[in-house]
Enzyme design. Structure first.
Site, PDB file in Angstrom:
ATOM      1  CB  SER A 131     -30.212  49.692  14.649  1.00  0.00           C
ATOM      2  OG  SER A 131     -28.837  49.577  14.694  1.00  0.00           O
ATOM      3  CG  HIS A 136     -28.781  46.538  10.369  1.00  0.00           C
ATOM      4  ND1 HIS A 136     -29.423  45.610  11.140  1.00  0.00           N
ATOM      5  CD2 HIS A 136     -28.234  47.432  11.236  1.00  0.00           C
ATOM      6  CE1 HIS A 136     -29.281  45.928  12.421  1.00  0.00           C
ATOM      7  NE2 HIS A 136     -28.569  47.022  12.500  1.00  0.00           N
ATOM      8  CD  GLU A 158     -31.442  42.382   9.875  1.00  0.00           C
ATOM      9  OE1 GLU A 158     -32.261  41.569  10.317  1.00  0.00           O
ATOM     10  OE2 GLU A 158     -31.230  43.483  10.418  1.00  0.00           O
ATOM     11  CG  ASN A 168     -31.896  45.130  16.142  1.00  0.00           C
ATOM     12  OD1 ASN A 168     -31.209  44.374  16.812  1.00  0.00           O
ATOM     13  ND2 ASN A 168     -31.409  46.230  15.602  1.00  0.00           N
TER      14      ASN A 168
HETATM   15  N1  LIG Z   1     -23.240  49.979  17.697  1.00  0.00           N
HETATM   16  C1  LIG Z   1     -23.885  48.931  17.217  1.00  0.00           C
HETATM   17  O1  LIG Z   1     -23.822  47.823  17.780  1.00  0.00           O
HETATM   18  C2  LIG Z   1     -24.669  49.062  15.942  1.00  0.00           C
HETATM   19  C3  LIG Z   1     -25.003  47.889  15.231  1.00  0.00           C
HETATM   20  C4  LIG Z   1     -25.665  48.021  14.013  1.00  0.00           C
HETATM   21  C5  LIG Z   1     -26.019  49.273  13.539  1.00  0.00           C
HETATM   22  N2  LIG Z   1     -25.718  50.387  14.282  1.00  0.00           N
HETATM   23  C6  LIG Z   1     -26.084  51.687  13.694  1.00  0.00           C
HETATM   24  O2  LIG Z   1     -24.920  52.253  13.123  1.00  0.00           O
HETATM   25  C7  LIG Z   1     -24.976  53.677  13.209  1.00  0.00           C
HETATM   26  C8  LIG Z   1     -23.744  54.175  13.922  1.00  0.00           C
HETATM   27  O3  LIG Z   1     -23.709  53.602  15.210  1.00  0.00           O
HETATM   28  P1  LIG Z   1     -22.350  53.545  16.063  1.00  0.00           P
HETATM   29  O4  LIG Z   1     -22.627  52.656  17.216  1.00  0.00           O
HETATM   30  O5  LIG Z   1     -21.197  53.272  15.166  1.00  0.00           O
HETATM   31  O6  LIG Z   1     -22.267  55.058  16.589  1.00  0.00           O
HETATM   32  P2  LIG Z   1     -20.990  55.837  17.126  1.00  0.00           P
HETATM   33  O7  LIG Z   1     -21.519  56.912  17.978  1.00  0.00           O
HETATM   34  O8  LIG Z   1     -19.984  54.885  17.669  1.00  0.00           O
HETATM   35  O9  LIG Z   1     -20.362  56.467  15.804  1.00  0.00           O
HETATM   36  C9  LIG Z   1     -20.966  57.499  15.074  1.00  0.00           C
HETATM   37  C10 LIG Z   1     -19.877  58.298  14.385  1.00  0.00           C
HETATM   38  O10 LIG Z   1     -20.496  59.238  13.533  1.00  0.00           O
HETATM   39  C11 LIG Z   1     -19.780  60.462  13.638  1.00  0.00           C
HETATM   40  N3  LIG Z   1     -20.678  61.559  13.287  1.00  0.00           N
HETATM   41  C12 LIG Z   1     -21.515  62.239  14.089  1.00  0.00           C
HETATM   42  N4  LIG Z   1     -22.196  63.166  13.364  1.00  0.00           N
HETATM   43  C13 LIG Z   1     -21.769  63.051  12.094  1.00  0.00           C
HETATM   44  C14 LIG Z   1     -22.076  63.727  10.904  1.00  0.00           C
HETATM   45  N5  LIG Z   1     -22.979  64.697  10.868  1.00  0.00           N
HETATM   46  N6  LIG Z   1     -21.422  63.374   9.788  1.00  0.00           N
HETATM   47  C15 LIG Z   1     -20.511  62.378   9.800  1.00  0.00           C
HETATM   48  N7  LIG Z   1     -20.183  61.694  10.903  1.00  0.00           N
HETATM   49  C16 LIG Z   1     -20.808  62.020  12.042  1.00  0.00           C
HETATM   50  C17 LIG Z   1     -19.306  60.520  15.072  1.00  0.00           C
HETATM   51  O11 LIG Z   1     -18.171  61.369  15.179  1.00  0.00           O
HETATM   52  C18 LIG Z   1     -18.989  59.071  15.355  1.00  0.00           C
HETATM   53  O12 LIG Z   1     -17.646  58.749  15.096  1.00  0.00           O
HETATM   54  C19 LIG Z   1     -26.295  54.000  13.898  1.00  0.00           C
HETATM   55  O13 LIG Z   1     -27.275  54.248  12.920  1.00  0.00           O
HETATM   56  C20 LIG Z   1     -26.591  52.719  14.656  1.00  0.00           C
HETATM   57  O14 LIG Z   1     -27.970  52.556  14.888  1.00  0.00           O
HETATM   58  C21 LIG Z   1     -25.023  50.321  15.449  1.00  0.00           C
END
Ligand SMILES: NC(=O)c1ccc[n+]([C@@H]2O[C@H](COP(=O)([O-])OP(=O)(O)OC[C@H]3O[C@@H](n4cnc5c(N)ncnc54)[C@H](O)[C@@H]3O)[C@@H](O)[C@H]2O)c1
Length: 523
Positions: free
Chosen positions: A121, A142, A154, A192
């Site tokens: 993000s 994104h 994005e 964002n």
């Molecule tokens: N949550 C949102 O609303 C949102 C929206 C857009 C983008 N993002 C981005 O998406 C990404 C993930 O966010 P999220 O909210 O899904 O996080 P999350 O914590 O829900 O999920 C992350 C997952 O990655 C796994 N993980 C941790 N370390 C790892 C590794 N070394 N190798 C493989 N998997 C691993 C975890 O077990 C977990 O299931 C981030 O970069 C975040 O900024 C999040």
């Protein structure tokens, strides 16, 4: 192009990754889904199954389609399974050390032609790309939460990325039924960056004690027509996430006040008040059955006194709104003492000069309610010789913003509240400040969007799509500037900048150019 992408990988099956894997599998692509260990893998599989089950219950998928979607996904903890992928999307936690480790592994196992994409993000895609030996094949992809529902993606290219890598991902997004917006690598990208600047400023307003949380959200809901006030939205996103993203944008995005985290946000996070997920953020979220959601702070303002006879000077829109609400209105074309006899309140349109206020003050004892968010009210009060009678009464959207000057009497506020009641609108009462609440929050956001357009970072459609599809705004900011008129937006931006002296509020030169050229941002 997109048909070069025949098999895909997703790393991390949390909130975003599970949704992204579902999006790919729904479009018929075989997906390799990787997690850090078996327990996380099993949680990811459960999340995916729960999502497709939900779609079946809602009648959006048949049970057979849901089974086919899940069959297309291979679950693994072994990077070697990614060796056949044409594209891998990483959705691991938002920490550079984790991204670095994931991209090093992906670079090692994926074929040379494969595109490696990050769902970050706010981290630098360029920095992530340079963890690999193929920075030219690394882009940002994104998605928004929930990925199966939200249309916006994005697509971020870096200065070293191959043009065709971003083009391929853009074409793939279309094939997935998404709306891609192609942009460069800047903190916060479009959605964002614009959203967080606005949200943070709302938090500053509450932090400064200018307006109560409930009134602020009412103002943006009723006055700006947004589906949700900014504080409620921050509570929904999570205040810890808001602070993290703000800090990245502030550190890497030029360090302007727009993204310098409001002290109150940090304090709420330090107190464990993360928002909805922890049961309390700006607002409390009692568990079901334990009581209603706390409402507005009880206003310490004088109660409403409905004015009997109302005159309107130089404000046809207000006259029409009042007449439409059944208020008896006397419309004046100039200050006429006999026409003002028996009038309790005069609504004065924006742009009246000191001589007009002096004449009004001499002709009547009525409350003088000025329909503007940016006119200097205290100066009008001084010019009228009746500073106690002057109050701001800004009619915006479905809201009335009532502004007190340093000299406004309670009776004038009570009359303004009465008029709001007669109009059937909610009102908030604040002290005089440029922009009051609605314009003070909206105009800098519009100005930021125009600045983005001016810099060529994104085009008008891209910016508007980012905010409508990514953030659920009813209208994009570029469309809003054209609807309001660049001249009105420029005037408000100038008033805000003049009051704050804040460089990040300086009106974009493009606004002045549009006004000079007599055209809108879209031509
Ligand atoms: N949550 C949102 O609303 C949102 C929206 C857009 C983008 N993002 C981005 O998406 C990404 C993930 O966010 P999220 O909210 O899904 O996080 P999350 O914590 O829900 O999920 C992350 C997952 O990655 C796994 N993980 C941790 N370390 C790892 C590794 N070394 N190798 C493989 N998997 C691993 C975890 O077990 C977990 O299931 C981030 O970069 C975040 O900024 C999040």
């Amino acid at each position: 192009m997109a048909d070069e992408i025949r098999t895909v990988g997703v790393v991390g099956l949390g909130t975003m990754g599970a949704g992204i894997a579902e999006v790919f599998a729904r479009s018929g692509l075989p997906v390799t889904a990787l997690e850090i260990d078996d327990a996380a893998l099993s949680r990811g599989r459960d999340t995916l199954r729960a999502s497709t089950d939900r779609a079946v219950r809602k009648g959006k998928l048949t049970a057979e389609q849901a089974a086919q979607i899940l069959d297309r996904i291979t679950f693994t903890t072994d990077y070697a399974a990614m060796s056949g992928a044409d594209l891998v999307v990483e959705a691991a936690p938002e920490r550079m050390a984790i991204k670095r480790a994931v991209f090093t592994e992906l670079d090692r196992v994926c074929p040379a032609h494969a595109i490696l994409a990050t769902n970050t993000s706010s981290l630098s895609v360029t920095e992530i790309a340079h963890q690999t030996t193929r920075p030219h094949r690394v882009v940002g992809m994104h998605f928004f939460n929930p990925a199966p529902v939200m249309k916006l993606v994005e697509v971020i290219s870096t200065v070293v990325a191959d043009r065709d890598a971003a083009d391929t991902v853009v074409a793939l997004c279309r094939r997935l039924g998404k709306t891609p917006v192609a942009v460069g690598d800047r903190p916060g990208f479009v959605a964002n960056y614009l959203l967080l600047g606005y949200l943070n400023q709302a938090a500053w307003m509450v932090s400064d004690g200018y307006v109560s949380p409930a009134d602020l959200d009412t103002a943006m809901h009723d006055g700006a027509g947004l589906p949700m006030g900014p504080l409620t939205l921050m509570d929904l996103i999570g205040l810890d996430t808001i602070v993290e993203i703000l800090d990245v944008i502030h550190t890497y995005g030029g360090g302007s006040r727009r993204h310098a985290c409001a002290p109150l946000l940090r304090q709420l996070v330090a107190a464990g008040r993360y928002g909805r997920k922890s049961g309390h953020g700006f607002f409390p979220y009692p568990k079901a059955g334990s009581g209603a959601l706390a409402d507005a702070d009880p206003a310490a303002e004088p109660s409403a006194t409905v004015p009997g006879t109302v005159a309107v000077l130089g404000d046809p829109a207000a006259a029409a709104a009042l007449a439409g609400a059944g208020v008896t209105v006397r419309e004046l074309s100039d200050v006429d003492k006999s026409a003002l006899a028996g009038v309790d309140l005069v609504v004065v349109g924006a742009g009246a000069d000191a001589a007009t206020y002096a004449a009004l003050g001499a002709a009547t004892d009525a409350v003088l309610a000025i329909d503007s968010a940016t006119e200097p009210l205290a100066a009008a009060g001084a010019a009228s010789g009746q500073p106690g009678a002057v109050v701001g009464l800004h009619l915006v959207g479905e809201l009335v913003e009532i502004a007190r000057t340093v000299g406004t009497d309670d009776a004038a506020v009570a009359a303004a509240r009465g008029l709001a009641e007669a109009l059937g609108r909610r009102a908030i009462v604040v002290d005089e400040r440029a922009g009051l609440v609605v314009e003070a929050l909206l105009v800098p956001y519009l100005n930021d969007a125009i600045g983005m357009l001016a810099s060529g970072y994104a085009d008008a459609d891209g910016i508007d799509h980012a905010m409508t599809l990514g953030c659920g705004y009813p209208e994009g900011p570029i469309a809003a500037v054209d609807r309001l008129g660049p001249a009105a937006v420029l005037a408000a931006a100038r008033a805000l900048h003049a009051e704050s002296g804040e460089p990040s509020r300086a009106p974009s030169p493009l606004l002045a150019q549009l006004v000079a050229a007599g055209r809108g941002a879209r031509g």
